[in-house]
Design an enzyme around this catalytic site. Structure first.
Site, PDB file in Angstrom:
ATOM      1  CG  PHE A 135      -0.292   0.405   2.541  1.00  0.00           C
ATOM      2  CD1 PHE A 135       0.177   1.880   2.842  1.00  0.00           C
ATOM      3  CD2 PHE A 135       0.324  -0.782   3.703  1.00  0.00           C
ATOM      4  CE1 PHE A 135       0.569   2.144   4.021  1.00  0.00           C
ATOM      5  CE2 PHE A 135       0.823  -0.174   4.515  1.00  0.00           C
ATOM      6  CZ  PHE A 135       1.119   0.938   4.941  1.00  0.00           C
ATOM      7  CB  CYS A 149      10.600  -0.658   2.503  1.00  0.00           C
ATOM      8  SG  CYS A 149      11.196  -0.229   1.069  1.00  0.00           S
ATOM      9  CE  LYS A 151      -2.974  -8.616  -4.304  1.00  0.00           C
ATOM     10  NZ  LYS A 151      -3.807  -7.561  -3.322  1.00  0.00           N
ATOM     11  CB  SER A 183       4.845  -7.372   5.669  1.00  0.00           C
ATOM     12  OG  SER A 183       3.955  -8.669   5.323  1.00  0.00           O
TER      13      SER A 183
HETATM   14  P1  NAD Z   1       1.473  -6.737   3.250  1.00  0.00           P
HETATM   15  O1  NAD Z   1       2.421  -7.991   3.333  1.00  0.00           O
HETATM   16  O2  NAD Z   1       0.506  -6.804   4.276  1.00  0.00           O
HETATM   17  O3  NAD Z   1       0.606  -6.721   1.738  1.00  0.00           O
HETATM   18  C1  NAD Z   1       1.369  -6.996   0.415  1.00  0.00           C
HETATM   19  C2  NAD Z   1       0.623  -7.466  -0.702  1.00  0.00           C
HETATM   20  O4  NAD Z   1       0.426  -9.015   0.004  1.00  0.00           O
HETATM   21  C3  NAD Z   1      -0.683  -6.861  -0.678  1.00  0.00           C
HETATM   22  O5  NAD Z   1      -1.074  -6.848  -1.967  1.00  0.00           O
HETATM   23  C4  NAD Z   1      -1.742  -7.775   0.038  1.00  0.00           C
HETATM   24  O6  NAD Z   1      -3.128  -7.938  -0.568  1.00  0.00           O
HETATM   25  C5  NAD Z   1      -0.998  -9.104  -0.053  1.00  0.00           C
HETATM   26  N1  NAD Z   1      -1.273 -10.061   1.195  1.00  0.00           N
HETATM   27  C6  NAD Z   1      -1.295  -9.583   2.627  1.00  0.00           C
HETATM   28  N2  NAD Z   1      -1.533 -10.602   3.352  1.00  0.00           N
HETATM   29  C7  NAD Z   1      -1.353 -11.680   2.710  1.00  0.00           C
HETATM   30  C8  NAD Z   1      -1.263 -13.100   2.768  1.00  0.00           C
HETATM   31  N3  NAD Z   1      -1.640 -13.354   4.287  1.00  0.00           N
HETATM   32  N4  NAD Z   1      -1.094 -13.902   1.742  1.00  0.00           N
HETATM   33  C9  NAD Z   1      -0.927 -13.680   0.657  1.00  0.00           C
HETATM   34  N5  NAD Z   1      -1.094 -12.320   0.235  1.00  0.00           N
HETATM   35  C10 NAD Z   1      -1.254 -11.436   1.146  1.00  0.00           C
HETATM   36  O7  NAD Z   1       2.115  -5.385   3.081  1.00  0.00           O
HETATM   37  P2  NAD Z   1       1.680  -3.978   3.256  1.00  0.00           P
HETATM   38  O8  NAD Z   1       1.074  -3.580   4.701  1.00  0.00           O
HETATM   39  O9  NAD Z   1       0.804  -3.490   1.920  1.00  0.00           O
HETATM   40  O10 NAD Z   1       2.899  -2.978   3.098  1.00  0.00           O
HETATM   41  C11 NAD Z   1       3.788  -2.688   4.072  1.00  0.00           C
HETATM   42  C12 NAD Z   1       5.081  -3.474   4.121  1.00  0.00           C
HETATM   43  O11 NAD Z   1       5.754  -3.757   2.810  1.00  0.00           O
HETATM   44  C13 NAD Z   1       6.034  -3.296   5.222  1.00  0.00           C
HETATM   45  O12 NAD Z   1       6.406  -4.149   5.856  1.00  0.00           O
HETATM   46  C14 NAD Z   1       7.125  -2.482   4.313  1.00  0.00           C
HETATM   47  O13 NAD Z   1       8.606  -2.612   4.833  1.00  0.00           O
HETATM   48  C15 NAD Z   1       6.884  -3.407   2.892  1.00  0.00           C
HETATM   49  N6  NAD Z   1       7.709  -2.745   1.867  1.00  0.00           N
HETATM   50  C16 NAD Z   1       8.882  -3.252   1.606  1.00  0.00           C
HETATM   51  C17 NAD Z   1       9.455  -2.710   0.539  1.00  0.00           C
HETATM   52  C18 NAD Z   1      10.982  -3.198   0.010  1.00  0.00           C
HETATM   53  O14 NAD Z   1      11.613  -2.842  -1.013  1.00  0.00           O
HETATM   54  N7  NAD Z   1      11.503  -4.033   0.923  1.00  0.00           N
HETATM   55  C19 NAD Z   1       8.946  -1.784  -0.139  1.00  0.00           C
HETATM   56  C20 NAD Z   1       7.629  -1.197   0.126  1.00  0.00           C
HETATM   57  C21 NAD Z   1       7.051  -1.871   1.076  1.00  0.00           C
END
Ligand code: NAD
Length: 485
Positions: free
Chosen positions: A150, A282, A174, A227
């Protein structure tokens, strides 16, 4: 609802999902009900994959110099529509207008890089024996998927769209169910830029659709950003199905501040790094390790933090659960004996009472074992830990399981080099609070911040989005049969 219900984008058209479930999309700015997003099913994914397969036949055979023409036009469209795109990001994500514009500027740079790909994938050829040539060519992987978080509704999708597509793949995107609107606009702009139908498709949803993507036999590669918990799930599930996967996870970035650091510049960088995008980056600084006597710098960090005002130059956090989670971390740290120098709890912005804001928070005398020091908070909070030596500070940095970024603030070249060499992080900064490499340098962390080989952007992404075709040719009969043996 401010906008119509969100639809998937398949074969160049916005289409109704077969979903029976949907989620409300709420603006973190003020609680406005923006739209609702469908939780698509495997049936929707099958439709998108079928469209992508049909498109792949022509797109993969289109010369790359022709394919990148789309991204010259797409880049121009991002520039032309920057105000409208930024307002949409601001509405659905809650960041400030300036931060939203900066995000799109990065998308523009990512598109610009993709237009240079013909220079990078010229392949190799050598006459390996008299009249015998070996050649290596980069060919597209096939149907690929990109699953995004997000916090950057426009930029993170553009980490993968231009490179993967310019290299000849067809994509299923997605989006995050929390910010599904921006990707729809990107789909329209790609179509306007001349991208053939079916090359880029969008399927909205949550866990169910992500699992379907990991399991789908026709999807060859999965890129994930989110995450660490979910990155691990996606990496395991998709590689279990023999796909290539690059899964970027969460972070806990440390800044090491030494007594010889320039106070004003350091304070500005620390405050901007921990509070930019409300700490939902991040690459945000989440922990600061103060080496020796740096109280004068901490005072200045507090001065800078006081200038950061929720609802003005500090955006909202994504939702109420997130606000409550962040505030709980601050309260736990206080109970555990840390000192709250600047407290961002219980903020309400006048006129935006339905918004979800956390003020900048500076916590001092944090111990490495406290949850606020160990876990990703994803809010505008910095935890300060005190050490006597650079090696103690490095030990704290290296003990955390993540490895996205680390930075050092010092005027000593020797110490800076020592930190670059010894920090267990993929991206290291010297006197830089957010050490994001710019194109053509690639982006990617280490340890639990990334699973898979290579980086997601820059030159490194070419390996992920292509496979190598090796050919050996001989057209001169006189060269003999067994040219090698
Ligand atoms: P999230 O992991 O909750 O969601 C990411 C994606 O995974 C979304 O599209 C969501 O629909 C999907 N998702 C969520 N739970 C799931 C599950 N149990 N099974 C399968 N798919 C699932 O992350 P968020 O809250 O949207 O974003 C924040 C996180 O992203 C933070 O941890 C941040 O550090 C990380 N992030 C990392 C980078 C990087 O470059 N390493 C960049 C941006 C964000």
């Amino acid at each position: 609802m401010k906008y119509p219900a969100i639809q998937n984008f398949i074969h160049g058209e916005f289409v109704q999902s077969s979903a029976t479930r949907s989620l409300d999309v709420i603006s973190p700015v003020d609680g406005t009900h923006l739209s609702k997003v469908p939780m698509s099913t495997a049936t929707d994914l099958n439709r998108a994959v079928t469209a992508a397969k049909v498109a792949f036949s022509d797109w993969s055979r289109t010369p790359i110099k022709e394919r990148v023409q789309v991204f010259f036009k797409y880049k121009a469209l991002l520039e032309k529509n920057i105000k409208e795109l930024a307002e949409l990001i601001q509405e659905e994500n809650g960041k400030t207008y300036g931060e939203a514009v900066a995000e799109i500027e990065k998308s523009i740079e990512l598109s610009e890089f993709a237009t240079s790909l013909p220079q990078l994938v010229t392949g190799e050829v050598l006459e390996v024996s008299k009249g015998v040539e070996c050649r290596i060519e980069h060919v597209p992987v096939g149907i690929v998927a990109s699953i995004v978080p997000f916090n950057f509704p426009n930029m993170v999708p553009n980490w993968t769209i231009p490179n993967a597509i310019a290299l000849g793949n067809c994509m299923i995107m997605k989006p995050s169910e929390k910010v599904p609107l921006s990707v729809g606009r990107l789909a329209s702009l790609l179509k306007e830029a001349g991208l053939p139908d079916g090359v880029f498709n969008v399927v909205h949803g949550d866990v169910e659709i992500v699992e379907a993507i990991c399991d789908h036999p026709s999807i060859e590669a999965v890129s994930f950003v989110g995450s660490t918990k979910v990155a691990k799930i996606v990496y395991q599930r998709s590689t279990h199905q023999y796909k290539r996967c690059l899964a970027l996870g969460g972070a806990k970035n440390h800044l090491l501040v030494l007594p010889d650091a320039i106070p004003g510049m350091t304070a500005q960088n620390v405050a901007a790094s921990m509070s930019g995008c409300a700490g939902q980056r991040c690459m945000a600084a989440s922990a600061m390790v103060a080496v020796g006597s740096v109280d004068h710098i901490i005072d200045k960090i507090c001065d800078e933090a006081r200038k950061i005002v929720p609802g003005k130059n500090l955006g909202a956090v994504i939702n109420r659960q997130s606000k409550e989670r962040i505030e709980k971390y601050i309260t736990e740290a206080e109970k555990d004996g840390a000192k709250i120098l600047i407290d961002g709890r219980n903020v309400v912005v006048a006129g935006k009472e339905g918004g979800t804001y956390v003020g900048p928070t500076v916590i001092d005398f944090v111990k490495p074992e406290m949850s606020v020091a160990r876990e990703e908070i994803f809010g505008p909070v910095i935890s300060i830990m005190r050490t006597h030596t650079v090696d103690e500070a490095l030990a704290i940095e290296n003990a955390n399981p993540y490895g996205n970024a680390a930075s050092v603030f010092t005027q000593s070249g020797g110490i800076a080099r020592y930190i670059i060499d010894h920090a267990s992080a993929g991206m290291v900064g010297v006197n830089v609070g957010v050490p994001v490499p710019r194109e053509p340098f690639s982006f990617g962390g280490w340890n639990e911040s990334k699973f898979g080989v290579g980086d997601i952007t820059g030159k490194s992404s070419v390996e992920f989005w292509t496979k190598l075709k090796k050919s050996t040719t001989k057209w001169n009969p006189e060269a003999g049969i067994n040219w090698m043996s």
